[in-house]
Scaffold this motif. Sequence first.
Motif: not given
Lengths: 317, 276
Positions: A286-289, A88-92, A77-81, A83-86
């Motif tokens: 990541v693409s969807v975000i 730190g690398l994504f926010w960097k 389900f939204l697990g990947n989201y 993972t990504i949003l929590t």
Amino acid sequence: MSTTTSAAPPRPPKETRSARRVRLTDRTRKERNLGWMLAGPAFIAMVAVTGYPILNAIWLSLFDFRLTDPSGRSFVFLGNYVTILTDGLFWKQFGVTVIITVVTVSVELVLGFALAMVMHRALYLRTALRVAILVPYGIITVVSSYAWAYAFSNTYGFVNGLFGLGDFDWFGGTWSALFTVCVAEIWKTTPFMSLLLLAGLAQIPDDYLEAAKVDGATAWQRVKRVILPNMKAAIMVALLFRTLDAFRIFDSVFIMTAGAQSTETLSFLAYRQTISRVMVGLGSAVSVILAILVVLIAVMFVKVFKTDLSQQRGVKK
Amino acid sequence: MKVSRRTQAFWIAGAILIIAYAIIPVIWIISLSFKEGDDITNNQFFPTTWSWENYKTVFASDLFTTALRNSVGMSLIATTISVILATLAAYAISRLEFPGKRLVLGVALAITVFPVIAIATPLFDLWRNIGLYDTWLGLIIPYLSYSLPLAVYVLAAFFREIPWEMEQAAQVDGATAWQAFRRVIVPLATPGVFTAAILTFFAVWNDFVFGITLTSSEAARPVPAALAFFQGASQFSQPTAPIAAAAVVVTIPVVVLVLLFQRKIVAGLTNGAVKG
């Protein structure tokens, strides 16, 4: 039309009227058919290739799915989201993308405006100017990235020699590497920005400027009070186009730094997750975000744009 | 507006600065492409001796020549199809009333906004399943869908400016419908179609994302992607100068088109954006 034919037997006068209406709708129907026949192929070509991948990406983003391990695919389900949003690398990387966008677009706006002013006012060298400015626009992004990467390189480049920087390694630190990426990006896309601004500039009647001059306005006042308010629409369009474009920056980062020294952008992250690490589920998320962020930016611009324009109209009336 | 000689000198100085700004990086990559041996690392702008060596290397390499063939072939095919489809669609949009017109324009806008990378990665997956991965067709199809919006917008902006009444006027004067179309409308529409073709070609020629995500070999890899893979993966010990030479070669078509059609390109770019 089925209602007219299935209606109770109509009297003669009504008959002719409805017949005329049928003929009329017939004509519009033909126009409709022709419209779809002409626009249909282009529409299908656009939707077929983008519609499915977009839906597919949204669907895959709900799975934990690695291409090399298809049997291990599981619905998260939204697990990947999460993972990504929590992470730190994504926010960097989000931060890097935002910095590149803000820096390049604002420099381009100022520089592009200066370029547009010169193109608008110069009486000589007009053709040469137009040709020169179209070269960065037309050149392949990969080529311009290489040109700048080599120019800044401490092995091959001339920049260090020119500014007496010795062996300084531009690609050795985050900030200097980002600087080179921004320079390449600005060089390549300012011309496009300046052409859009030039179109807006050309629409300002000369009388306005003449009148301001007669009233004793300085050059700066003329720019601030006459030119800028009158080309708001052109500025907004140029900003919108370039912001959306800059936010998706990929080519120059790939060529110039390959994401080293924490210069990864969001597009690069999406690419790396899917293609290099074959984490299709995570990469799709990541693409969807990224797509959602781009749409948000567009919506924000249109909102500001609309209120701005209606305000402008209100003042004028 | 009356312009004094001093202010005009100011604008000319500005013009020269802009020209320098635009062409110095181009001259730099050209001069790098003519460097040889120790010159490549001499940290100077110009080579001490000009050499064709890198061009010879590049044209002797299959990596580059096949990529060049791929790029030229796919760009021309995609541009042709895209412009034909866009011409039909733009005619319908600017001349006819039909339901869904806004939908077509909306979809076109949505595609220009949507990140290419977000399409490329799912396509990578899909193409591998249906066998389009690493083929010409596998690249031409996404090129089409990504260049169509631009072409449709540019052409619709052009078609809206055409005085279509002239077609009827010619028919009143005794021309057949076909003659009226052939002699009156086609000459008026040709510049727009041409401009759309050039801008489409630029967009497709520039592609990098699809080029690297949807290919894995020389079979379909276009030049920009091939340039990125020159490094390491090639037989060149030091690929910098050959890359520069290859970069110059692929820039030539762009410069030629710009020189020939500068006025039209500017008109096409600004028309589509400001009015579309």
